[in-house]
Write an enzyme that holds these catalytic residues in place. Structure first.
Site, PDB file in Angstrom:
ATOM      1  N   SER A   1       0.828  -1.198   0.000  1.00 34.23           N
ATOM      2  CA  SER A   1       0.000   0.000   0.000  1.00 34.23           C
ATOM      3  C   SER A   1       0.863   1.248   0.000  1.00 34.23           C
ATOM      4  O   SER A   1       1.984   1.245   0.489  1.00 34.23           O
ATOM      5  CB  SER A   1      -0.898   0.020   1.237  1.00 34.23           C
ATOM      6  OG  SER A   1      -1.578   1.252   1.278  1.00 34.23           O
TER       7      SER A   1
ATOM      8  N   LYS B   1      -4.827  -6.489   3.015  1.00 38.33           N
ATOM      9  CA  LYS B   1      -4.704  -5.339   2.098  1.00 38.33           C
ATOM     10  C   LYS B   1      -6.097  -4.918   1.588  1.00 38.33           C
ATOM     11  O   LYS B   1      -6.403  -3.736   1.473  1.00 38.33           O
ATOM     12  CB  LYS B   1      -3.793  -5.700   0.916  1.00 38.33           C
ATOM     13  CG  LYS B   1      -3.769  -4.673  -0.223  1.00 38.33           C
ATOM     14  CD  LYS B   1      -3.151  -3.358   0.235  1.00 38.33           C
ATOM     15  CE  LYS B   1      -2.903  -2.292  -0.796  1.00 38.33           C
ATOM     16  NZ  LYS B   1      -3.585  -2.169  -1.991  1.00 38.33           N
TER      17      LYS B   1
ATOM     18  N   HIS C   1      -7.811  -3.100   4.321  1.00 35.99           N
ATOM     19  CA  HIS C   1      -7.168  -1.778   4.372  1.00 35.99           C
ATOM     20  C   HIS C   1      -7.817  -0.850   3.335  1.00 35.99           C
ATOM     21  O   HIS C   1      -8.183   0.284   3.643  1.00 35.99           O
ATOM     22  CB  HIS C   1      -5.666  -1.926   4.104  1.00 35.99           C
ATOM     23  CG  HIS C   1      -4.981  -0.643   3.717  1.00 35.99           C
ATOM     24  ND1 HIS C   1      -5.089  -0.100   2.451  1.00 35.99           N
ATOM     25  CD2 HIS C   1      -4.215   0.205   4.424  1.00 35.99           C
ATOM     26  CE1 HIS C   1      -4.413   1.030   2.405  1.00 35.99           C
ATOM     27  NE2 HIS C   1      -3.875   1.246   3.589  1.00 35.99           N
ATOM     28  N   ASN C   2      -7.968  -1.334   2.124  1.00 36.84           N
ATOM     29  CA  ASN C   2      -8.567  -0.488   1.082  1.00 36.84           C
ATOM     30  C   ASN C   2     -10.024  -0.153   1.401  1.00 36.84           C
ATOM     31  O   ASN C   2     -10.477   0.956   1.133  1.00 36.84           O
ATOM     32  CB  ASN C   2      -8.485  -1.175  -0.281  1.00 36.84           C
ATOM     33  CG  ASN C   2      -7.084  -1.120  -0.856  1.00 36.84           C
ATOM     34  OD1 ASN C   2      -6.113  -1.066  -0.111  1.00 36.84           O
ATOM     35  ND2 ASN C   2      -6.965  -1.129  -2.165  1.00 36.84           N
TER      36      ASN C   2
ATOM     37  N   GLU D   1     -10.019   2.506   3.848  1.00 39.61           N
ATOM     38  CA  GLU D   1      -9.658   3.739   3.123  1.00 39.61           C
ATOM     39  C   GLU D   1     -10.919   4.358   2.469  1.00 39.61           C
ATOM     40  O   GLU D   1     -11.105   5.575   2.518  1.00 39.61           O
ATOM     41  CB  GLU D   1      -8.615   3.359   2.073  1.00 39.61           C
ATOM     42  CG  GLU D   1      -8.090   4.464   1.203  1.00 39.61           C
ATOM     43  CD  GLU D   1      -7.146   3.893   0.127  1.00 39.61           C
ATOM     44  OE1 GLU D   1      -6.217   3.135   0.478  1.00 39.61           O
ATOM     45  OE2 GLU D   1      -7.350   4.199  -1.058  1.00 39.61           O
TER      46      GLU D   1
HETATM   47  P1  NBP Z   1      -0.622  -1.856 -14.227  1.00 36.91           P
HETATM   48  O1  NBP Z   1      -1.657  -2.435 -13.329  1.00 36.91           O
HETATM   49  O2  NBP Z   1      -0.978  -0.735 -15.106  1.00 36.91           O
HETATM   50  O3  NBP Z   1      -0.013  -3.055 -15.137  1.00 36.91           O
HETATM   51  C1  NBP Z   1       0.944  -2.821 -16.118  1.00 36.91           C
HETATM   52  C2  NBP Z   1       2.003  -3.885 -16.086  1.00 36.91           C
HETATM   53  O4  NBP Z   1       1.423  -5.188 -16.310  1.00 36.91           O
HETATM   54  C3  NBP Z   1       3.029  -3.677 -17.199  1.00 36.91           C
HETATM   55  O5  NBP Z   1       4.293  -4.053 -16.698  1.00 36.91           O
HETATM   56  C4  NBP Z   1       2.541  -4.648 -18.262  1.00 36.91           C
HETATM   57  O6  NBP Z   1       3.533  -5.036 -19.164  1.00 36.91           O
HETATM   58  C5  NBP Z   1       2.132  -5.806 -17.400  1.00 36.91           C
HETATM   59  N1  NBP Z   1       1.304  -6.808 -18.084  1.00 36.91           N
HETATM   60  C6  NBP Z   1       0.034  -6.748 -18.526  1.00 36.91           C
HETATM   61 BR1  NBP Z   1      -1.019  -5.280 -18.459  1.00 36.91          BR
HETATM   62  N2  NBP Z   1      -0.404  -7.881 -19.070  1.00 36.91           N
HETATM   63  C7  NBP Z   1       0.635  -8.721 -19.008  1.00 36.91           C
HETATM   64  C8  NBP Z   1       0.817 -10.059 -19.413  1.00 36.91           C
HETATM   65  N3  NBP Z   1      -0.156 -10.757 -19.972  1.00 36.91           N
HETATM   66  N4  NBP Z   1       2.025 -10.614 -19.199  1.00 36.91           N
HETATM   67  C9  NBP Z   1       3.014  -9.919 -18.626  1.00 36.91           C
HETATM   68  N5  NBP Z   1       2.905  -8.645 -18.201  1.00 36.91           N
HETATM   69  C10 NBP Z   1       1.730  -8.050 -18.389  1.00 36.91           C
HETATM   70  O7  NBP Z   1       0.692  -1.447 -13.363  1.00 36.91           O
HETATM   71  P2  NBP Z   1       0.801  -0.656 -11.970  1.00 36.91           P
HETATM   72  O8  NBP Z   1      -0.099   0.514 -11.903  1.00 36.91           O
HETATM   73  O9  NBP Z   1       2.259  -0.466 -11.759  1.00 36.91           O
HETATM   74  O10 NBP Z   1       0.260  -1.709 -10.891  1.00 36.91           O
HETATM   75  C11 NBP Z   1       0.865  -2.981 -10.723  1.00 36.91           C
HETATM   76  C12 NBP Z   1       0.103  -3.754  -9.665  1.00 36.91           C
HETATM   77  O11 NBP Z   1       0.186  -3.058  -8.427  1.00 36.91           O
HETATM   78  C13 NBP Z   1      -1.389  -3.931  -9.942  1.00 36.91           C
HETATM   79  O12 NBP Z   1      -1.790  -5.183  -9.512  1.00 36.91           O
HETATM   80  C14 NBP Z   1      -2.024  -2.859  -9.110  1.00 36.91           C
HETATM   81  O13 NBP Z   1      -3.355  -3.159  -8.771  1.00 36.91           O
HETATM   82  C15 NBP Z   1      -1.117  -2.868  -7.900  1.00 36.91           C
HETATM   83  N6  NBP Z   1      -1.120  -1.625  -7.121  1.00 36.91           N
HETATM   84  C16 NBP Z   1      -1.115  -0.435  -7.735  1.00 36.91           C
HETATM   85  C17 NBP Z   1      -1.110   0.735  -6.992  1.00 36.91           C
HETATM   86  C18 NBP Z   1      -1.066   2.058  -7.664  1.00 36.91           C
HETATM   87  O14 NBP Z   1      -1.155   3.068  -6.958  1.00 36.91           O
HETATM   88  N7  NBP Z   1      -0.919   2.116  -8.982  1.00 36.91           N
HETATM   89  C19 NBP Z   1      -1.077   0.649  -5.603  1.00 36.91           C
HETATM   90  C20 NBP Z   1      -1.031  -0.572  -4.999  1.00 36.91           C
HETATM   91  C21 NBP Z   1      -1.050  -1.707  -5.771  1.00 36.91           C
HETATM   92  P3  NBP Z   1       3.768  -4.181 -20.531  1.00 36.91           P
HETATM   93  O15 NBP Z   1       4.599  -3.014 -20.127  1.00 36.91           O
HETATM   94  O16 NBP Z   1       4.501  -5.123 -21.405  1.00 36.91           O
HETATM   95  O17 NBP Z   1       2.429  -3.801 -21.048  1.00 36.91           O
END
Ligand code: NBP
Length: 477
Positions: free
Chosen positions: A128, A182, A185-186, A189
């Site tokens: 988080s 988690k 937690h959300n 939130e």
């Molecule tokens: P995203 O949720 O936007 O996912 C993008 C990533 O997933 C890229 O690296 C993409 O690769 C990869 N990907 C996808 Br889409 N499909 C794929 C596949 N079939 N095989 C391999 N790779 C694949 O990224 P994020 O916002 O960094 O979040 C990552 C995780 O963290 C999520 O589960 C999210 O829920 C969680 N999270 C996010 C936050 C936040 O604030 N953003 C907070 C807490 C947790 P590519 O570059 O090749 O398309």
């Protein structure tokens, strides 16, 4: 093989987590489906630590020291399964797969089972704090086996947020425990944000105050028991002036709140577990109501609002204090419900989650970080089996001190037509818990009348049914 830990999935979260790991002296193997992200990470941030970049998954796995620890940070859902499928033939017995995405805990349980058959460990880990937290210190909630925590614990504890010398990370429990916590937690939130939004709405309407004036009130509140990240950023958002129009930013934002779904998961799971998390549910439904533009418009047309303003202005200071106390009491209820849910999940799945430790790791790094969490930790330190947080001495006093304010605020808001679903439902929950006799007795009577569902009696053991259609005699069921 030189890398201590690997990260695959280098969008904002994975990239920042990898940088955080490297900055703390860990050699980090990095990989992304499309290699440009891997290259740009190393080009832009290579100087921050030691990265081992790979274009193929096979090279990525080979670059890791054994037992390998691979963090997956991809879009939750199918992408996670696709990456796991790719990893399985490349890994060896004893290696650890860590999913740091926002997975549903049921998926985590399923994945853990599946990987066990291949001799692999799986740690569903909640992270988080958004991208900022991932880079500078998140709150980390790892699930999975003790074995996996032996390897992951020291690494995660080194990169987690740290409050008073204590890292915001602990081994939550087996399989889905980390992602479950988690998720809750959300959910909390959601409730926290809804309560803040209701407080803002009341102050705006009741005092006819400007967003900038309300920002000052929140700033003041942030110096007391409500001190928290969300209260702090509320002041920031409310004092922000839109660059294009010169109007308060909050007035130019479309009033339809979005959700990614973790609030919904929390509520769905709570229904399955039978835990009344009314604050989180109202917060989730309030977002959903805000999104129903067509229905809102239809209702506005036939029930025009009177726009009564400044109805509380005669006693400005008294009203602000009432809203503050109502906010605090409702927040206590939202957390009490969230912690009940953790207990229920822990009992259902045999996770043995330490609720006090959960409060400890939410004190830093995450969105709901707050001074208040110290009080929760103390409450569970004093009595780990506390039946409800509301019964701990500190919260008894806090709620007792605030209850008159809470009733005034809920009454005023109903009279003024300002919706306060989270304030009102939290008060109803509180009154529901403490009422000597609940009308559930009548509900049992009705159920027995139309469906012969039977009832228990207050004065004797056993289930009974009354012959409602004939002579109304009572029979033991
Ligand atoms: P995203 O949720 O936007 O996912 C993008 C990533 O997933 C890229 O690296 C993409 O690769 C990869 N990907 C996808 Br889409 N499909 C794929 C596949 N079939 N095989 C391999 N790779 C694949 O990224 P994020 O916002 O960094 O979040 C990552 C995780 O963290 C999520 O589960 C999210 O829920 C969680 N999270 C996010 C936050 C936040 O604030 N953003 C907070 C807490 C947790 P590519 O570059 O090749 O398309």
């Amino acid at each position: 093989a030189t890398a201590d830990i690997g990260v695959t999935g280098l969008a904002v979260m994975g990239r920042n987590l990898a940088r955080n790991l490297a900055r703390h002296g860990h050699t980090v193997a990095v990989h992304n489906r499309s290699p440009e992200k891997t290259h740009s990470l190393v080009t832009d941030h290579g100087y921050e630590g030691t990265f081992v970049a790979s274009e193929s998954m096979a090279d990525f796995v080979q670059s890791l020291k054994r037992p390998r620890a691979v963090i997956i940070m991809v879009k939750a859902g199918k992408a996670t399964d696709a990456v796991i499928d790719e990893l399985i033939p490349l890994l060896e017995e004893g290696d650890i797969v860590v999913d740091c995405g926002n997975a549903h805990f049921a998926d985590t349980r399923r994945r853990e089972e599946a990987l066990k058959e291949h001799g692999l460990h799986f740690s569903g880990t909640g992270v988080s704090g958004g991208e900022e937290g991932a880079l500078n210190g998140p709150s980390i909630m790892p699930g999975g086996s003790e074995h996996s925590y032996e390897k992951l614990g020291p690494i995660f504890e080194s990169i987690a947020a740290n409050v008073d010398g204590t890292p915001c990370c602990f081994h939550v429990g087996p399989d889905g425990a980390g992602h479950f916590v988690k998720m809750v937690h959300n959910g909390i939130e959601y409730a926290d944000m809804q309560l803040i939004a209701e407080a803002y709405d009341l102050l705006r309407s009741g005092l006819d105050a400007t967003p900038a004036q309300i920002a000052d009130i929140f700033r003041e509140w942030n110096r007391g028991s409500l001190e928290s990240f969300l209260i702090e950023i509320t002041a920031d958002v409310l004092s922000h002036v839109d660059g294009r129009t010169g109007r308060p930013f909050v007035d130019i934002v479309l009033d339809q709140a979005e959700q990614k779904g973790t609030g919904r998961w929390t509520v769905q799971t709570a229904l399955d577990l039978g835990v009344p998390i009314t604050g989180i549910a109202e917060a989730t439904f309030a977002r959903s109501l805000s999104g129903h533009a067509e229905q809102r418009e239809a209702a506005r047309e036939v029930f025009p609002t009177t726009n009564e303003l400044a109805w509380a202005a005669d006693d400005r200071e008294g009203f602000i204090e009432d809203v503050r106390k109502a906010l605090y009491a409702s927040k206590v209820v939202a957390y009490a419900q969230g912690y009940d849910m953790i207990k229920a999940g822990s009992d259902e799945y045999g996770w043995d989650i330490d609720r006090g430790a959960t409060a400890t790791i939410w004190r830093g790094g995450c969105i709901i970080r707050a001074r208040f969490l110290d009080r929760i930790r103390e409450a569970y330190d004093e009595n780990p089996e506390l039946p409800t947080l509301l019964a701990s001495p500190y919260f008894v006093k806090a709620v007792s001190d605030g209850v008159d304010s809470w009733r005034r605020v809920v009454g005023d808001s109903a009279r003024a037509g300002v919706p306060t679903p989270a304030f009102s439902s939290s008060l109803a929950y509180f009154d529901g818990l403490r009422r000597r006799r609940l009308p559930a007795a009548l509900i049992q009577g009705l159920r027995d009348n139309f469906g012969a569902h039977t009832y228990l009696r207050t004065d004797t053991e056993g289930a009974f049914h009354t012959l409602w259609g004939s002579d109304k005699t009572e029979h033991k069921a």
